[in-house]
Enzyme design. Structure first.
Site, short mmCIF file in Angstrom:
data_model
loop_
_atom_site.label_atom_id
_atom_site.label_comp_id
_atom_site.label_asym_id
_atom_site.label_seq_id
_atom_site.Cartn_x
_atom_site.Cartn_y
_atom_site.Cartn_z
N GLY A 41 -5.10 11.94 -11.68
CA GLY A 41 -4.38 10.79 -12.23
C GLY A 41 -4.87 10.25 -13.56
N ASP A 96 -7.35 6.25 -12.83
CA ASP A 96 -6.01 5.76 -13.12
C ASP A 96 -5.80 4.40 -12.46
OD1 ASP A 96 -6.09 6.89 -10.53
OD2 ASP A 96 -4.19 7.96 -10.72
N ASP A 99 -7.29 1.24 -5.80
CA ASP A 99 -6.43 0.66 -4.77
C ASP A 99 -7.30 0.11 -3.64
OD1 ASP A 99 -4.23 0.03 -3.22
OD2 ASP A 99 -3.71 2.10 -2.73
N THR A 100 -7.60 0.93 -2.63
CA THR A 100 -8.49 0.45 -1.56
C THR A 100 -9.93 0.33 -2.07
OG1 THR A 100 -9.02 2.68 -0.79
CG2 THR A 100 -7.11 1.59 0.22
N ASP A 155 1.17 9.51 -10.13
CA ASP A 155 2.23 10.29 -9.50
C ASP A 155 2.72 9.69 -8.19
OD1 ASP A 155 -0.21 10.91 -7.98
OD2 ASP A 155 1.02 12.43 -7.01
N ARG A 161 4.14 12.08 -13.40
CA ARG A 161 2.93 11.91 -14.21
C ARG A 161 3.25 11.94 -15.71
NH1 ARG A 161 -1.58 12.50 -10.76
NH2 ARG A 161 -1.39 14.06 -9.13
#
Ligand code: IMP
Ligand code: MG
Length: 171
Positions: A41, A96, A99-100, A155, A161
């Site tokens: 990413g 990129d 998140d978690t 993506d 992408r």
């Protein structure tokens, strides 16, 4: 029907990436900076970020396919380990999106075993909604509360992408 809703423009990305590159250039002056991009990413962000950094630096790529277990027993599966000997280097992990936080916290632990002088995180997007592992993000270009975004390297099932800007994906 899949919908792509414009969210962050090429212009906004360009401005933020330039600004982040300038900050990194001044913060790492006189240090042994290695930008370590996390595949896949980060590849577009990394390509623009490296050109926005005005001090000498090395570039490496790290591929992490998965992680498992709890924090203490976490095992990482690498599709590509760093090539550069990171001992004594000032490593900046380039992602990129956080998140978690699980991928990066596991990766941080691994990088620390290689005895770098320092290791910090630079992410294009810092997404807060699903954070499970608290991690210290030093540089982030954009903050996102929630949602799933694509483009500029990000993506959905390996698609999108290539989009030059960032879009909110509605399935
Ligand atoms: P985590 O922080 O361990 O959850 O993993 C973050 C990774 O999940 C990123 O590097 C992306 O590959 C993927 N990811 C998380 N949120 C998104 C999103 O909104 N769009 C695209 N990929 C995402
Ligand atoms: Mg990633």
């Amino acid at each position: 029907m899949t919908q792509l809703i414009p969210m962050i423009s090429e212009e906004e990305i360009r401005t933020q990436v330039k600004e982040t590159g300038h900050r990194i250039s001044s913060d790492y002056e006189g240090k042994n900076l290695v930008l370590a991009g996390v595949l896949k990413g980060a590849f577009v962000f990394l390509a623009d970020l490296t050109r926005a950094i005005t001090i000498d630096h090395e570039i490496d790529l790290i591929g992490v396919s998965s992680y498992s277990g709890t924090t203490s027993t976490r095992e990482m599966t690498f599709t590509k380990k760093p090539d550069i000997d990171l001992e004594g280097k000032d490593v900046l992990l380039v992602e990129d999106i956080v998140d978690t936080g699980n991928t990066l916290s596991a990766l941080l632990e691994y990088i620390k075993t290689l005895n770098p002088a320092s290791v910090k995180i630079c992410t294009l997007i810092n997404k807060h909604e699903r954070r499970e592992t608290e991690i210290d993000v030093t540089y982030s270009c954009f903050t996102l509360e929630k949602g799933f975004i694509v483009g500029y390297g990000l993506d959905y099932n390996e698609l999108y992408r290539n989009l030059p800007a960032i879009f909110d994906l509605k399935l």
